[in-house]
Design a protein around this motif. Structure first.
Motif, PDB file in Angstrom:
ATOM      1  N   GLU A  31      11.961 -44.548 -44.598  1.00 48.38           N
ATOM      2  CA  GLU A  31      12.967 -43.683 -45.214  1.00 48.38           C
ATOM      3  C   GLU A  31      14.263 -44.463 -45.408  1.00 48.38           C
ATOM      4  OE1 GLU A  31      12.722 -40.440 -46.306  1.00 48.38           O
ATOM      5  OE2 GLU A  31      10.580 -40.779 -45.970  1.00 48.38           O
ATOM      6  N   PRO A  32      14.935 -44.259 -46.529  1.00 50.62           N
ATOM      7  CA  PRO A  32      16.235 -44.913 -46.711  1.00 50.62           C
ATOM      8  C   PRO A  32      17.216 -44.443 -45.653  1.00 50.62           C
ATOM      9  CG  PRO A  32      15.459 -43.928 -48.769  1.00 50.62           C
ATOM     10  CD  PRO A  32      14.536 -43.466 -47.682  1.00 50.62           C
ATOM     11  N   ALA A  33      18.172 -45.276 -45.340  1.00 48.74           N
ATOM     12  CA  ALA A  33      19.207 -44.916 -44.367  1.00 48.74           C
ATOM     13  C   ALA A  33      20.031 -43.772 -44.945  1.00 48.74           C
ATOM     14  CB  ALA A  33      20.087 -46.122 -44.072  1.00 48.74           C
ATOM     15  N   GLY A  34      20.253 -42.726 -44.140  1.00 54.81           N
ATOM     16  CA  GLY A  34      21.018 -41.572 -44.604  1.00 54.81           C
ATOM     17  C   GLY A  34      22.452 -41.956 -44.890  1.00 54.81           C
ATOM     18  N   ALA A  35      23.178 -42.328 -43.871  1.00 53.96           N
ATOM     19  CA  ALA A  35      24.539 -42.816 -44.057  1.00 53.96           C
ATOM     20  C   ALA A  35      24.445 -44.312 -44.249  1.00 53.96           C
ATOM     21  CB  ALA A  35      25.379 -42.491 -42.827  1.00 53.96           C
ATOM     22  N   LYS A  36      25.004 -44.801 -45.313  1.00 55.02           N
ATOM     23  CA  LYS A  36      24.917 -46.227 -45.620  1.00 55.02           C
ATOM     24  C   LYS A  36      25.732 -47.041 -44.621  1.00 55.02           C
ATOM     25  CE  LYS A  36      22.354 -46.145 -49.337  1.00 55.02           C
ATOM     26  NZ  LYS A  36      21.098 -46.765 -49.479  1.00 55.02           N
ATOM     27  N   ALA A  37      25.122 -47.347 -43.490  1.00 54.83           N
ATOM     28  CA  ALA A  37      25.782 -48.197 -42.500  1.00 54.83           C
ATOM     29  C   ALA A  37      25.826 -49.612 -43.036  1.00 54.83           C
ATOM     30  CB  ALA A  37      25.013 -48.166 -41.184  1.00 54.83           C
TER      31      ALA A  37
END
Length: 128
Positions: free
Chosen positions: A105-111
């Motif tokens: 899954e893509p990272a939710g918050a773009k850290a």
């Protein structure tokens, strides 16, 4: 085995691990910013990966570059294919393509990948 055990070991590692990062240092102790950023992107996605420190033996870097035809470190391989180095991996992370390539899954918050604390990925004994 061929007459080049270092090359054989690298090719075996690439074949045996779906995701493998050749880097300077380890994910827990990266020895350059590019390696830290690349392993950080993988960590931010929660991807399982193997990591090989190329620093203990200069033959690893030499043979890896000969195999991949890519001169710089780090190098990320996915399913036996070179994905790229730090810049490419970072761009793919930011666009969501890295998550897709890794099947996560893509990272939710773009850290920011460099700010991610590395976990405990698989380690490969690269003392050849």
């Amino acid at each position: 085995m061929s007459e080049n055990p270092v090359r054989d070991a690298i090719q075996d590692a690439i074949r045996d691990h779906e995701v493998i990062l050749f880097m300077k240092g380890t994910p827990e102790r990266p020895m350059c910013g590019f390696s830290a950023r690349t392993s950080g992107a993988l960590e931010a996605l929660g991807a399982e990966y193997a990591a090989v420190d190329i620093l203990p033996d200069p033959r690893i870097r030499q043979e890896l570059s000969a195999i991949s035809n890519w001169p710089t470190i780090p190098q990320l391989f996915v399913k036996g294919e070179l994905l790229g180095g730090c810049d490419i991996v970072t761009e793919m992370y930011e666009s969501g393509e890295l998550a897709q390539a890794l099947g996560v899954e893509p990272a939710g918050a773009k850290a920011t990948p460099a700010s991610v604390e590395p976990g405990a990925p698989l380690q490969i004994d690269n003392r050849l």
